[in-house]
Write an enzyme that holds these catalytic residues in place. Structure first.
Site, PDB file in Angstrom:
ATOM      1  CG  ASP A 361      -1.936   1.106   0.906  1.00  0.00           C
ATOM      2  OD1 ASP A 361      -2.097   2.039   0.688  1.00  0.00           O
ATOM      3  OD2 ASP A 361      -2.610   1.245   1.696  1.00  0.00           O
ATOM      4  CG  ASP A 472      -5.257  -5.638   1.625  1.00  0.00           C
ATOM      5  OD1 ASP A 472      -6.303  -5.812   2.303  1.00  0.00           O
ATOM      6  OD2 ASP A 472      -4.766  -5.216   2.332  1.00  0.00           O
ATOM      7  CG  ASP A 541      -3.766  -7.459   8.362  1.00  0.00           C
ATOM      8  OD1 ASP A 541      -3.321  -7.856   7.199  1.00  0.00           O
ATOM      9  OD2 ASP A 541      -4.736  -6.789   8.105  1.00  0.00           O
TER      10      ASP A 541
HETATM   11  C1  GLA Z   1      -3.966  -4.784   4.752  1.00  0.00           C
HETATM   12  C2  GLA Z   1      -3.927  -6.170   4.681  1.00  0.00           C
HETATM   13  C3  GLA Z   1      -2.135  -5.584   5.043  1.00  0.00           C
HETATM   14  C4  GLA Z   1      -1.684  -4.622   4.189  1.00  0.00           C
HETATM   15  C5  GLA Z   1      -2.507  -3.534   4.161  1.00  0.00           C
HETATM   16  C6  GLA Z   1      -2.157  -2.136   3.940  1.00  0.00           C
HETATM   17  O1  GLA Z   1      -3.997  -4.223   6.258  1.00  0.00           O
HETATM   18  O2  GLA Z   1      -3.789  -7.146   5.017  1.00  0.00           O
HETATM   19  O3  GLA Z   1      -1.095  -6.914   5.059  1.00  0.00           O
HETATM   20  O4  GLA Z   1      -1.898  -4.981   2.975  1.00  0.00           O
HETATM   21  O5  GLA Z   1      -3.879  -3.537   4.494  1.00  0.00           O
HETATM   22  O6  GLA Z   1      -2.724  -1.092   3.976  1.00  0.00           O
END
Ligand code: GLA
Length: 723
Positions: A361, A472, A541
């Site tokens: 991101d 995502d 995450d």
């Molecule tokens: C989500 C994804 C992470 C990352 C963030 C970026 O939380 O699960 O791995 O890519 O977004 O904003």
């Protein structure tokens, strides 16, 4: 195979270890007879119970001891003597909701037809049984696909409007199964962001047990999975019926026990906020349900799901192909990076075997924090003044491929896209829409929104050498309304999913060499529908190695390890603050599609050396990850031990990984009992310098010297040798 006995009007669906049987009753209903271990093709109608239960009702025109409430039924409907969960609820223009759905023919197909607009498992022999409701002029077709070698049945339903007026489907589930008693426990996968799929066992009783999502996505709060098991069922013994939906939106799976002390299981699109208008001549197709029978415990069920998904669901271009080993910059930099910083990360892992750099991101729009930029899929030239090219060049110069993060289903109000098309976000005129992570959800029920996403993502993929996409999706749906649907706004969630699948279809087929990884705040949309398009999914995450043992354990109940994306990250861990050994982080991340997600420019030399060793080890075991049989040797939710084993299909190689979370000094002898080996063959464990027969290892076990320190891991290889 599928067999129809004309004389007794009975269908037998058979695989190596399983029989499923039902017949056409004298009244023309589809009467369920049996589901379980393989049995002979006999007349099973003796097993149907006929009883006149007081304070009930009967089939219209039939004797008092004939009630649909007592019989097993392949397609139960509402309002005609069965009070249990129905599979279908229809309402016509006059408001009539009851009807008699009776047998109207069947056919056996050699090839399974595709499900229009929906992902599904590839299959062959398929039975299609038609039911007709004369008054409403509606037809239902029930589809059953079987596999010779796997105890699996795929089910879905199509509802056709053959009349002249619309009708509305207020429920259109994908399957119904009736089991003859109610002594079952449910196995489910509840959770939350950062702790997805924590396996749970719940005793079932009278009443209805439901697992569901109302969030617009299959969700991290509850996976679209339900198994019913016997009290004495364990990992490797006992009966299991497992159900999983090939669907990424609102789902419901229900297990109901009523006055007959039986168990009915139904499921499909959640009817909580669903209603679908079927116009004259239209057909509505439900998502597919996967039913797995196992007489070899939960482990047997998992191995069947794994084989099915690897062989018949995941994109065959990638399913058995070694997975990229990535370095992802998210936990290394978050959105605060420069071209130089990214290139430094790439260069720092040169020679380690890591083969793909994934830029996460923050590379697009005006995206310096998560309150702006989503929707603007063009490079942030302030942050990356020469665009993506120098980073791609740097990856290539260091022998690596390049991957890129997208979150195309979303929009920030602070974005050019939102300023141009505020009405593209899901909202109700006059109500401030709820935000999630400061973002709104695009209305994928609208064609022009889907077109925009397809085109804007395609443009980036066309113009840059991108080998890998991380897709995502970071919030759930609210404000369920779309002006163009008007009074049919209850169609929105399903239409969102259909729009999303359409986008996936266009991009995955349009860019066949690009490898797609799914993600939804980690593992909040981890389901077979996603796996049809995206061969792997960022599992959570939560990258903490200890938490990952529990998350990956639950995820492995239905989903093969190669579909779990697992990264080594920095300590103290960013989600839990926990410190675990670097080696443990590697060992646990190896139980999936492995990768790294930390600032490797700051890694001490020893860790970079360890990364190289870890990647080499991973490449040695990746075949087991891609195609091996999984045996969970311990339940980490119950014991101070996580232990998983992978065995190659030819039983020549195996690998065991264990973690002892809390070190207990002077503790008891730790013994683990391998499974799945050939009893007569000899296996060497190089780490122990020992060779023993398979049956010795499986029965006497491996004596483990407990690791020193908390969260320590051990791995053992087992290699078949001649004696
Ligand atoms: C989500 C994804 C992470 C990352 C963030 C970026 O939380 O699960 O791995 O890519 O977004 O904003």
């Amino acid at each position: 195979m599928i067999f129809y006995d004309e004389g007794i009007r009975t269908f037998y669906l058979e695989s190596k270890d399983m029989t499923y049987a039902f017949c056409i009753s004298v009244h023309g209903f589809l009467q369920h007879l049996y589901y379980g271990k393989r049995i002979a093709r006999e007349d099973l109608s003796y097993s149907v119970y006929h009883i006149d239960r007081g304070h009930g009702s009967n089939i219209a025109g039939a004797p008092r001891n004939e009630s649909l409430n007592v019989y097993g039924n392949e397609c139960p409907t509402y309002g005609r003597s069965d009070y249990r969960q129905s599979m279908i609820a229809v309402c016509d223009e006059a408001g009539v909701r009851v009807g008699d759905w009776r047998y109207a023919g069947h056919r056996i197909l050699k090839e399974k037809p595709e499900l229009k607009g929906l992902p599904s498992v590839r299959g062959k022999e398929t039975l299609v049984v038609k039911l007709r409701e004369e008054r409403m002029r509606a037809e239902v077709e029930l589809f059953y696909t079987v596999f010779e070698e796997l105890p699996v049945i795929l089910r879905h339903m199509e509802v056709c409007n053959c009349g002249e007026g619309s009708f509305w489907l207020d429920r259109a589930f994908s399957f119904c199964v009736d089991l003859p008693d109610n002594k079952w426990e449910a196995v489910t996968l509840p959770g939350a962001h950062l702790r997805e799929r924590f396996m749970e066992r719940t005793a079932l009783s009278h009443g209805t047990f439901t697992v569901e999502s109302k969030r617009g996505v299959s969700s991290g709060q509850m996976n679209p999975f339900l198994a019913v098991i016997r009290e004495n069922t364990g990992e490797e013994q006992g009966e299991v019926y497992g159900f999983n939906l090939v669907y990424s939106g609102d789902f419901a799976l229900k297990a109901e026990s009523e006055q007959n002390d039986e168990l009915r299981i139904v499921g499909g699109i959640n009817d909580y906020d669903f209603s679908w208008e079927v116009h004259p001549g239209e057909v509505f197709t439900t998502p597919e349900a996967v039913m797995v029978y196992s007489s070899q415990g939960i482990g047997g069920m998992s191995r069947t799901f794994h084989d099915l998904y690897r062989n018949y669901l995941v994109n065959p271009r990638f399913s058995k192909r070694p997975r990229p080993v990535v370095i992802n910059n998210w936990e290394a930099t978050y959105m605060d990076f420069t071209t130089e910083k990214l290139c430094a990360i790439i260069e720092s892992v040169k020679g380690t075997g890591i083969d793909t750099f994934v830029l996460d991101d923050g590379w697009f729009g005006v995206r310096n924090h998560d309150r702006s930029g989503l929707g603007d899929w063009f490079v942030n030239m302030d942050k990356l003044p020469q665009g993506l090219q120098p980073i791609i060049d740097c990856a290539h110069a260091n022998g690596m491929k390049f991957g890129l993060w997208f979150e195309p289903e979303m929009v920030n109000t602070d974005s050019d896209l939102y300023r141009r098309h505020p009405d593209w976000a899901i909202h109700v005129e006059g109500l401030v829409p709820c935000t999630g992570r400061d973002q709104l959800v695009l209305d994928l029920s609208r064609d022009e929104v889907c077109e925009y996403i397809i085109e804007s993502v395609s443009k980036i993929l066309r113009e840059n050498a991108i080998d890998y996409v991380k897709w995502d999706m970071n919030r759930t749906l609210t404000d369920n309304y779309s002006a163009h649907l008007g009074r049919n706004a209850k169609e929105l969630h399903h239409r969102y999913v259909l729009g999303f699948y359409r986008i996936c279809e266009a991009l995955v087929n349009g860019f066949p060499d690009v490898f797609f990884e799914g993600c939804a705040s980690g593992g909040c949309r981890f389901d077979p529908g996603m796996l049809y398009y995206f061969p792997q999914i960022w599992t959570s995450d939560d990258s903490d190695a200890y938490m990952r043992t529990i998350i990956q354990y639950g995820t492995s109940l239905c989903y093969p390890l190669a579909t779990h994306s697992c990264h080594v990250s920095v300590c103290p861990n960013h989600q839990s603050g926990r410190v675990t050994p670097f080696a443990s982080r590697g060992d646990i991340a190896h139980l999936g599609a492995t990768g790294y997600e930390l600032d490797t420019t700051k890694c001490p030399k020893e860790e970079l050396v360890q990364i190289k060793e870890q990647v080499t080890q991973y490449r040695e075991m990746q075949e087991l990850i891609l195609s091996g049989d999984l045996y969970r040797l311990n339940n980490p939710l119950k014991e101070n031990l996580f232990c998983e084993m992978l065995v190659s299909k030819d039983q020549k190689k195996a690998h065991i990984t264990l973690m002892v979370p809390i070190c207990v000094p002077n503790g008891r002898a730790l013994r683990i009992y391998p499974r799945g080996l050939c009893p007569e063959a000899f296996y060497e464990i190089p780490e122990l310098g020992l060779v023993k027969r398979g049956d010795t290892w499986m029965n006497l076990g491996i004596l483990v010297q407990s690791p020193f320190g908390d969260f320590g891991t051990k791995t053992y290889r087992m290699v078949q040798v001649e004696r």
